[in-house]
Design an enzyme around this catalytic site. Structure first.
Site, short mmCIF file in Angstrom:
data_model
loop_
_atom_site.label_atom_id
_atom_site.label_comp_id
_atom_site.label_asym_id
_atom_site.label_seq_id
_atom_site.Cartn_x
_atom_site.Cartn_y
_atom_site.Cartn_z
N GLY A 43 0.81 -1.22 0.00
CA GLY A 43 0.00 0.00 0.00
C GLY A 43 0.84 1.27 0.00
CG ASP B 28 5.19 0.93 4.71
OD1 ASP B 28 6.04 1.84 4.70
OD2 ASP B 28 5.22 -0.03 5.51
CB SER C 193 -6.36 1.87 9.80
OG SER C 193 -5.32 1.80 10.76
P1 ADP Z 1 -3.13 0.31 6.16
O1 ADP Z 1 -2.23 -0.89 6.30
O2 ADP Z 1 -2.93 1.34 7.26
O3 ADP Z 1 -4.55 -0.05 5.93
P2 ADP Z 1 -2.70 0.83 3.29
O4 ADP Z 1 -1.49 1.43 2.68
O5 ADP Z 1 -3.01 -0.59 2.97
O6 ADP Z 1 -2.54 1.08 4.86
O7 ADP Z 1 -3.97 1.69 2.91
C1 ADP Z 1 -4.33 2.93 3.48
C2 ADP Z 1 -5.10 3.76 2.46
O8 ADP Z 1 -4.18 4.34 1.54
C3 ADP Z 1 -6.07 2.96 1.61
O9 ADP Z 1 -7.28 3.73 1.52
C4 ADP Z 1 -5.38 2.86 0.26
O10 ADP Z 1 -6.32 2.82 -0.81
C5 ADP Z 1 -4.63 4.15 0.21
N1 ADP Z 1 -3.43 4.20 -0.66
C6 ADP Z 1 -2.71 3.19 -1.20
N2 ADP Z 1 -1.67 3.67 -1.91
C7 ADP Z 1 -1.72 5.04 -1.81
C8 ADP Z 1 -0.94 6.14 -2.31
N3 ADP Z 1 0.13 5.92 -3.08
N4 ADP Z 1 -1.32 7.40 -1.98
C9 ADP Z 1 -2.38 7.63 -1.19
N5 ADP Z 1 -3.17 6.66 -0.68
C10 ADP Z 1 -2.84 5.38 -0.99
#
Ligand code: ADP
Length: 184
Positions: free
Chosen positions: A47, A49, A137
């Site tokens: 995601g 991260d 999250s």
């Molecule tokens: P968590 O493990 O805290 O749930 P995630 O990264 O899986 O974190 O997802 C958190 C949110 O960020 C989700 O709504 C996802 O769609 C979104 N997301 C994923 N990639 C990006 C990005 N590059 N920029 C912004 N939001 C993102």
């Protein structure tokens, strides 16, 4: 396609940040600090991260490893936040926060609120004026989007901080719509 943006008409001068929502990718944000939805290992994941480490380059991970070695050998606790520089990202800092995994039978809202509060506290210490947050999250950690958006916006709105602008960066239309219900 232009990103839709929308601003809360409130904000300053009462010591509270101005809220903005934008549809986009957090790694492309021109903000002083961008927040990473990290995991407690601080060693990267999927995601947001994964995207931050991929685009930001190896310096961020090297700093995360140092933080682990010096302070967070057992991992960064859920609800806490810690900063590194931002490598090749346009931002100056990445603030890594560990969101709670959503649990059906336990109210972990306070931990999610803590991610936003602690990230703003760290941002304030750094002197960041603009901070971009993802919807912490609500991805792999399974938090229902509408509830995650409500907690995010309420918490940031109530925060007393020197940060002037908080920008929620939502990756897709559904997330944008969930935040738009609370901002404006
Ligand atoms: P968590 O493990 O805290 O749930 P995630 O990264 O899986 O974190 O997802 C958190 C949110 O960020 C989700 O709504 C996802 O769609 C979104 N997301 C994923 N990639 C990006 C990005 N590059 N920029 C912004 N939001 C993102």
């Amino acid at each position: 396609m232009p990103n839709p943006t929308h601003s809360d008409p409130g904000g300053r001068p009462d010591g509270r940040p101005r809220l903005t929502i934008v549809r986009g990718d957090i790694t492309e944000q021109d903000a002083d600090a961008v927040v990473n939805a990290a995991n407690s290992s601080l060693l990267g994941g999927g995601g947001v991260d994964g995207a931050i480490h991929r685009k930001g380059g190896p310096d961020i991970l090297a700093e995360c490893r140092d933080l682990r070695a010096s302070q967070y050998g057992k991992g960064l606790p859920t609800g806490r936040a810690v900063a590194t520089t931002a490598g090749r990202l346009p931002a100056r800092w990445v603030i890594h926060t560990v969101g709670p995994v959503w649990a059906k039978n336990e109210d972990r809202s306070e931990l999610l609120a803590s991610c936003y509060r602690e990230s703003l506290r760290v941002a304030g210490e750094l002197g960041a004026r603009t901070v971009a947050f993802p919807a912490v999250s609500t991805g792999v950690y399974g938090w229902p989007l509408e509830d995650g958006a409500r907690i995010a916006v309420e918490t940031v709105r109530e925060a007393e901080t020197a940060v002037e602008e908080v920008r929620f960066v939502l990756f897709d239309e559904r997330a944008y719509a969930a935040f738009a219900q609370h901002v404006g």
